[in-house]
Design a protein around this motif. Structure first.
Motif, PDB file in Angstrom:
ATOM      1  N   GLY A 120       0.865  -1.174   0.056  1.00 35.53           N
ATOM      2  CA  GLY A 120       0.044  -0.037  -0.085  1.00 35.53           C
ATOM      3  C   GLY A 120       0.884   1.259   0.059  1.00 35.53           C
ATOM      4  O   GLY A 120       2.033   1.248   0.177  1.00 35.53           O
ATOM      5  N   LEU A 121      -0.081   2.464  -0.370  1.00 34.72           N
ATOM      6  CA  LEU A 121       0.824   3.530  -0.149  1.00 34.72           C
ATOM      7  C   LEU A 121       0.952   4.324   1.252  1.00 34.72           C
ATOM      8  O   LEU A 121      -0.117   4.441   1.928  1.00 34.72           O
ATOM      9  N   LYS A 122       2.154   4.304   1.438  1.00 38.40           N
ATOM     10  CA  LYS A 122       2.407   4.592   3.273  1.00 38.40           C
ATOM     11  C   LYS A 122       2.654   6.082   3.703  1.00 38.40           C
ATOM     12  O   LYS A 122       2.391   6.236   4.538  1.00 38.40           O
ATOM     13  N   LEU A 123       2.821   6.583   2.415  1.00 37.28           N
ATOM     14  CA  LEU A 123       3.085   8.207   2.643  1.00 37.28           C
ATOM     15  C   LEU A 123       2.897   8.986   1.463  1.00 37.28           C
ATOM     16  O   LEU A 123       3.290   8.655   0.397  1.00 37.28           O
ATOM     17  N   ILE A 124       2.086  10.173   1.465  1.00 38.35           N
ATOM     18  CA  ILE A 124       1.891  11.093   0.364  1.00 38.35           C
ATOM     19  C   ILE A 124       2.498  12.293   1.148  1.00 38.35           C
ATOM     20  O   ILE A 124       2.049  12.751   1.930  1.00 38.35           O
ATOM     21  N   TYR A 125       3.473  12.966   0.242  1.00 34.51           N
ATOM     22  CA  TYR A 125       4.011  14.344   0.475  1.00 34.51           C
ATOM     23  C   TYR A 125       3.394  14.971  -0.620  1.00 34.51           C
ATOM     24  O   TYR A 125       3.706  14.653  -1.796  1.00 34.51           O
ATOM     25  N   ILE A 126       2.718  16.438  -0.709  1.00 35.15           N
ATOM     26  CA  ILE A 126       2.369  17.296  -1.696  1.00 35.15           C
ATOM     27  C   ILE A 126       2.881  18.463  -1.364  1.00 35.15           C
ATOM     28  O   ILE A 126       2.677  18.967  -0.259  1.00 35.15           O
ATOM     29  N   ASP A 127       3.337  19.228  -2.236  1.00 35.05           N
ATOM     30  CA  ASP A 127       3.918  20.731  -2.206  1.00 35.05           C
ATOM     31  C   ASP A 127       2.964  21.382  -3.325  1.00 35.05           C
ATOM     32  O   ASP A 127       3.792  21.945  -4.154  1.00 35.05           O
ATOM     33  N   PRO A 128       1.611  21.675  -3.438  1.00 30.35           N
ATOM     34  CA  PRO A 128       0.920  22.379  -4.382  1.00 30.35           C
ATOM     35  C   PRO A 128       1.409  23.776  -4.352  1.00 30.35           C
ATOM     36  O   PRO A 128       1.685  24.139  -3.420  1.00 30.35           O
ATOM     37  N   PRO A 129       1.302  24.393  -5.617  1.00 28.93           N
ATOM     38  CA  PRO A 129       1.753  25.719  -5.654  1.00 28.93           C
ATOM     39  C   PRO A 129       0.707  26.636  -5.027  1.00 28.93           C
ATOM     40  O   PRO A 129      -0.446  26.401  -5.507  1.00 28.93           O
ATOM     41  N   PHE A 130       0.902  27.561  -4.073  1.00 24.75           N
ATOM     42  CA  PHE A 130      -0.024  28.077  -3.144  1.00 24.75           C
ATOM     43  C   PHE A 130       0.296  29.524  -3.291  1.00 24.75           C
ATOM     44  O   PHE A 130      -0.578  30.309  -2.675  1.00 24.75           O
ATOM     45  N   ASP A 188      -2.882   2.510   7.078  1.00 29.65           N
ATOM     46  CA  ASP A 188      -1.776   3.123   8.100  1.00 29.65           C
ATOM     47  C   ASP A 188      -0.834   4.108   7.406  1.00 29.65           C
ATOM     48  O   ASP A 188       0.362   4.324   7.766  1.00 29.65           O
ATOM     49  N   GLY A 189      -1.483   4.784   6.547  1.00 31.58           N
ATOM     50  CA  GLY A 189      -0.787   5.796   5.831  1.00 31.58           C
ATOM     51  C   GLY A 189      -0.626   6.981   6.468  1.00 31.58           C
ATOM     52  O   GLY A 189      -1.589   7.590   7.277  1.00 31.58           O
ATOM     53  N   LEU A 190       0.294   8.164   6.066  1.00 29.67           N
ATOM     54  CA  LEU A 190       0.390   9.607   6.422  1.00 29.67           C
ATOM     55  C   LEU A 190       0.205  10.364   5.195  1.00 29.67           C
ATOM     56  O   LEU A 190       0.748  10.095   4.260  1.00 29.67           O
ATOM     57  N   LEU A 191      -0.475  11.660   5.504  1.00 19.45           N
ATOM     58  CA  LEU A 191      -0.294  12.837   4.751  1.00 19.45           C
ATOM     59  C   LEU A 191       0.409  13.669   4.879  1.00 19.45           C
ATOM     60  O   LEU A 191       0.211  14.208   6.221  1.00 19.45           O
ATOM     61  N   PHE A 192       1.390  14.273   4.346  1.00 18.63           N
ATOM     62  CA  PHE A 192       2.266  15.482   4.685  1.00 18.63           C
ATOM     63  C   PHE A 192       1.831  16.422   3.613  1.00 18.63           C
ATOM     64  O   PHE A 192       2.237  16.243   2.241  1.00 18.63           O
ATOM     65  N   LEU A 193       1.186  17.694   4.030  1.00 21.71           N
ATOM     66  CA  LEU A 193       0.512  18.729   3.015  1.00 21.71           C
ATOM     67  C   LEU A 193       1.445  20.036   3.045  1.00 21.71           C
ATOM     68  O   LEU A 193       1.322  20.634   4.359  1.00 21.71           O
ATOM     69  N   VAL A 244       4.061  26.033   6.325  1.00 23.17           N
ATOM     70  CA  VAL A 244       3.214  25.160   6.886  1.00 23.17           C
ATOM     71  C   VAL A 244       3.410  23.655   6.434  1.00 23.17           C
ATOM     72  O   VAL A 244       2.983  23.816   5.299  1.00 23.17           O
ATOM     73  N   VAL A 245       3.644  22.603   7.373  1.00 23.58           N
ATOM     74  CA  VAL A 245       3.430  21.228   6.643  1.00 23.58           C
ATOM     75  C   VAL A 245       2.220  20.650   7.784  1.00 23.58           C
ATOM     76  O   VAL A 245       2.690  20.460   8.951  1.00 23.58           O
ATOM     77  N   GLU A 379      14.056  14.157   3.618  1.00 27.04           N
ATOM     78  CA  GLU A 379      14.607  12.908   4.345  1.00 27.04           C
ATOM     79  C   GLU A 379      14.064  13.256   5.664  1.00 27.04           C
ATOM     80  O   GLU A 379      13.696  11.817   6.054  1.00 27.04           O
ATOM     81  N   ARG A 380      13.850  14.076   6.312  1.00 20.23           N
ATOM     82  CA  ARG A 380      13.382  13.959   7.725  1.00 20.23           C
ATOM     83  C   ARG A 380      11.852  13.645   7.634  1.00 20.23           C
ATOM     84  O   ARG A 380      11.494  12.602   8.368  1.00 20.23           O
ATOM     85  N   ILE A 381      11.063  13.744   6.826  1.00 17.42           N
ATOM     86  CA  ILE A 381       9.791  13.530   6.515  1.00 17.42           C
ATOM     87  C   ILE A 381       9.668  11.950   6.108  1.00 17.42           C
ATOM     88  O   ILE A 381       8.931  11.328   6.797  1.00 17.42           O
ATOM     89  N   ILE A 382      10.499  11.678   5.207  1.00 22.01           N
ATOM     90  CA  ILE A 382      10.402  10.229   4.756  1.00 22.01           C
ATOM     91  C   ILE A 382      10.877   9.216   5.812  1.00 22.01           C
ATOM     92  O   ILE A 382      10.239   8.343   6.134  1.00 22.01           O
ATOM     93  N   LYS A 383      12.120   9.558   6.533  1.00 17.22           N
ATOM     94  CA  LYS A 383      12.376   8.792   7.835  1.00 17.22           C
ATOM     95  C   LYS A 383      11.274   8.763   8.947  1.00 17.22           C
ATOM     96  O   LYS A 383      11.307   7.913   9.533  1.00 17.22           O
ATOM     97  N   LEU A 384      10.648   9.935   9.006  1.00 15.80           N
ATOM     98  CA  LEU A 384       9.817  10.156  10.135  1.00 15.80           C
ATOM     99  C   LEU A 384       8.371   8.974  10.053  1.00 15.80           C
ATOM    100  O   LEU A 384       8.071   8.339  10.837  1.00 15.80           O
ATOM    101  N   GLY A 385       8.101   8.942   8.681  1.00 16.28           N
ATOM    102  CA  GLY A 385       6.685   8.226   8.544  1.00 16.28           C
ATOM    103  C   GLY A 385       6.930   6.923   7.690  1.00 16.28           C
ATOM    104  O   GLY A 385       5.709   6.275   7.405  1.00 16.28           O
ATOM    105  N   THR A 386       8.176   6.417   7.296  1.00 15.03           N
ATOM    106  CA  THR A 386       8.284   5.268   6.590  1.00 15.03           C
ATOM    107  C   THR A 386       9.340   4.297   6.953  1.00 15.03           C
ATOM    108  O   THR A 386      10.091   4.955   7.614  1.00 15.03           O
ATOM    109  N   ASN A 387       9.351   3.155   6.678  1.00 10.30           N
ATOM    110  CA  ASN A 387      10.358   2.467   6.697  1.00 10.30           C
ATOM    111  C   ASN A 387      11.079   1.866   5.260  1.00 10.30           C
ATOM    112  O   ASN A 387      10.401   2.202   4.154  1.00 10.30           O
TER     113      ASN A 387
END
Length: 753
Positions: A120-130, A188-193, A244-245, A379-387
């Protein structure tokens, strides 16, 4: 709920009159809906559920071996072919297109099963133009100068024009995508927006509604270290230096690997005062009392300390004594343990991140992409929420930072973007990562470049499958007519009806529009040439989404020999955006041409790039000369030449051509030494059985076996590939070139070995 008679009459009258009910009735009529909700103009709960097959443009697997014999020397976790290239296992995915259609096709299509197979998809990080005033232009180095490439119309409308309508349109855009992401994310996934200070408060309410407030984990404040150059900064407001994340879980169950930050120097100086003479290591002394030990000043301190001291197992105590970690500072006192600074994890991560800078101008990771985020942040985000081995995704990938960090950390990834230049930047970056990992003797995964391509166009002209055959044909004819009208309008050509092959006329040239779901083929062009000869037509424009491989330049030479001038032009994706068409902003680019020369030695082949022609235009020399002020200059592109137009203090205009050689236009080129070796297979759903079935599209996958490209640090370009060993016989070699604006073209040459 019990309503008063007056309220019942009021509701009845409003419904009969077709008027909306005031918000108060929402809570009176639906008691269980007593929660905060974000309302915006045009809000809808309808979510895209379209499934389109993914088309494989290219597969990239930085060559593990140039000779089959070298394969045995390669160590890998994957099944490999005789050249050491990945055959099985997850292939990372770089997808070009509208992420709404991409998300819907991933969620509801056959790739979903492949995603679930990976856990499954364990983590989604998105940085949309805002950013309301964001500039999505790209700076491109050419001839010692910097040219600013404007975004294509599709990017312009998708980003800046979306903001031009205010926050409502942005929230509407992100809301539908959040719903799709939630449904695609593992339980059991996480979203970082990642959002800016100016919109995060609105977005947080939207994410609360989609993911649920109970699944909110953190609002992370990231200090960028530098302020945007906002108007009025200092005189009208304080410097705006943070993003803000937002961090949400899907279900409350998720991977959590706490990260730590280094201790401050003040803390180290205060507590780690001792230095071991033999090693120079800093340490502090602490009583061996275990967690919750007695405090000094308490009458029972010594007794409690000794009691807890003897609770340690004898073997453990002997081990610590032997290591020199337990010392007795004074007679008849509780022994103390050395705690080394270099063995302590640090300060547990908080939600205020002050220690990560933006990407500096001279940083090796810098791509020149305006919205690039630092690898340290991801790197911090991916290490924090995935293996290691987990699958992550970024659907606004920009310059590819998420994918690059994921690959280096041993994660699998999916990345997508609407911008062609973003995709090209990410491709080069990921090849660089593959090369780096290969040099370090580490494993890396192949990645494939996908899009919805011609299938997205088929969706545009789609016919309802539930109709009877006669009705289908009627609907198809209507939609094809609308499609032709749309293309001709975008091309600013008048419609004609008296020809078999031609659909329009523009500036003395007839216009033929290729099919919506197929490349322009040799047969299509030959029919045009035949009608030209019958009707004595000498000038023709052919508009197509794609052109058959190897069609040019031979067919144009044949037509020219018969007195017919054929100009093939690409139909851009922007034709499907009505606003772009209405504003006359759609540009049809001429097809680029590649010339290559194969070199054969025994059973090896190398390819030399000998010429490349482009016909791109952005602005014009005449317009620049007419609008420039004194002591100003501007770089423009006109008919494949980049020219710097300058006006001095006396108003004298000079022109300097920056593209001195055809190689100046090339940013990247690559070779597939055995094209037509791998068929392109798509999976489509059988409407009768509901099963997903494999079909060959008739195309082949470009397997990227060798490439040379420019980087920010190295502007050089190799023009001859390595010699590659290939199987004896007749082989087709494909060469792909991408220009400095991110536009790609391909040619095929046939060799016999």
């Amino acid at each position: 709920m019990k309503l008063t008679d007056n309220e019942i009459r009021d509701i009845t009258q409003r419904l009969e009159a077709g008027k909306p009910l005031p918000d108060k009735y929402r809570f009176l009529l639906f008691e269980d809906k007593r929660e905060v909700e974000l309302i915006w103009n045009g809000k809808t709960n309808e979510v895209c559920n379209i499934v389109l097959p993914f088309q494989t443009i290219e597969q990239v697997d930085e060559p593990r071996a140039e000779k089959p014999a070298d394969t045995a020397l390669q160590m890998s976790l994957f099944d490999l072919d005789n050249r050491g290239r990945q055959l099985k296992g997850w292939t990372n995915k770089l997808i070009w297109g509208d992420n709404k259609l991409i998300l819907s096709s991933l969620k509801n299509g056959p790739l979903r099963a492949e995603i679930e197979k990976q856990g499954g998809l364990k983590l989604i990080y998105i940085d949309p133009p805002f950013d309301v005033g964001a500039d999505f232009s790209m700076d491109i180095e050419i001839g010692g100068d910097t040219f600013t490439k404007k975004p294509n119309i599709l990017e312009e409308i998708a980003y800046r024009d979306t903001w031009g309508k205010g926050a409502d349109s942005f929230i509407a855009m992100i809301y539908e995508r959040l719903v799709l992401m939630r449904d695609l994310l593992a339980e059991d996934g996480l979203l970082f927006l990642h959002m800016g200070w100016n919109i995060s408060h609105h977005v947080r309410l939207a994410v609360d509604e989609v993911f649920g407030r109970k699944n909110f984990i953190n609002q992370i404040i990231w200090r960028r270290q530098t302020a945007h150059s906002d108007i009025g900064q200092g005189s009208q407001h304080m410097g705006r230096i943070h993003d803000v994340v937002l961090l949400y879980s899907k279900s409350g169950q998720f991977t959590w690997n706490m990260q730590y930050q280094p201790y401050s120097q003040e803390y180290v100086d205060a507590f780690y005062k001792h230095i071991e003479l033999e090693t120079g290591r800093k340490y502090r002394l602490s009583d061996i009392t275990g967690p919750g030990g007695a405090a000094k000043g308490n009458p029972s301190y010594e007794f409690l300390g000794i009691t807890r001291f003897w609770r340690f197992k004898r073997e453990k105590m002997e081990e610590l004594y032997c290591q020199g970690r337990i010392i007795q500072t004074k007679p008849n006192t509780v022994p103390q343990q050395k705690r080394y600074l270099d063995e302590m994890p640090g300060v547990p991560l908080q939600d205020l991140w002050l220690d990560i800078n933006t990407v500096q101008p001279q940083a090796l990771e810098r791509t020149g992409y305006a919205t690039q985020k630092p690898e340290e942040l991801l790197e911090r985000i991916i290490k924090l929420g995935t293996n290691e081995g987990d699958l992550i995704a970024d659907f606004f990938c920009g310059s590819g930072t998420t994918a690059a960090v994921a690959e280096k950390l041993g994660r699998k990834w999916i990345a997508s973007d609407l911008g062609k230049f973003a995709l090209h930047t990410t491709r080069k970056r990921m090849i660089g990562v593959q090369r780096q990992l290969k040099a370090q003797g580490k494993d890396y995964r192949a990645f494939e470049i996908l899009n919805l391509g011609k299938y997205e166009r088929q969706h545009y002209i789609g016919v309802n499958p539930d109709l009877r055959e006669e009705q289908k044909q009627q609907q198809l004819a209507t939609k094809e007519a609308a499609f032709l009208e749309l293309i001709l309008r975008a091309y600013r050509a008048e419609k004609v009806a008296q020809f078999a092959c031609f659909h329009g006329r523009k500036a003395g040239r007839l216009v033929a529009v290729g099919p919506v779901n197929l490349p322009v083929t040799r047969l299509f062009v030959e029919e045009i040439i035949l009608e030209c000869r019958k009707q004595h037509i000498t000038k023709v424009d052919i508009l197509g989404f794609e052109f058959e491989m190897g069609l040019f330049p031979n067919v144009l030479d044949e037509a020219r020999a018969k007195g017919i001038d054929i100009a093939p032009k690409y139909i851009p994706a922007e034709v499907f955006d009505k606003r772009a068409v209405e504003k006359n902003q759609v540009v049809f680019h001429d097809v680029s041409f590649i010339e290559v020369k194969p070199h054969i030695k025994g059973n090896t082949v190398a390819v030399e790039l000998t010429d490349f022609s482009v016909f791109y235009s952005q602005d014009s020399i005449a317009h620049a000369e007419a609008t420039l002020k004194d002591k100003q200059s501007k770089i423009v592109v006109e008919k494949g030449q980049i020219v710097k137009v300058s006006k001095d203090k006396d108003g004298v205009i000079t022109r300097e051509q920056l593209t001195q050689h055809w190689t100046d236009w090339i940013d990247y080129w690559s070779v597939d030494f055995d094209f037509e070796n791998k068929r392109e297979i798509i999976r489509v759903q059988n409407l009768e059985t509901g099963e997903w079935e494999e079909q060959w599209t008739g195309d082949y996958i470009f397997e990227n076996e060798w490439q040379s490209f420019r980087t920010k640090k190295d502007r050089s370009l190799e023009l001859i590939s390595v010699f590659q060993e290939i199987m004896p016989g007749r082989r087709k070699i494909a060469v792909k070139v991408v220009d400095i604006f991110g536009n790609g073209t391909m040619t095929i040459v046939e060799v016999r070995v």
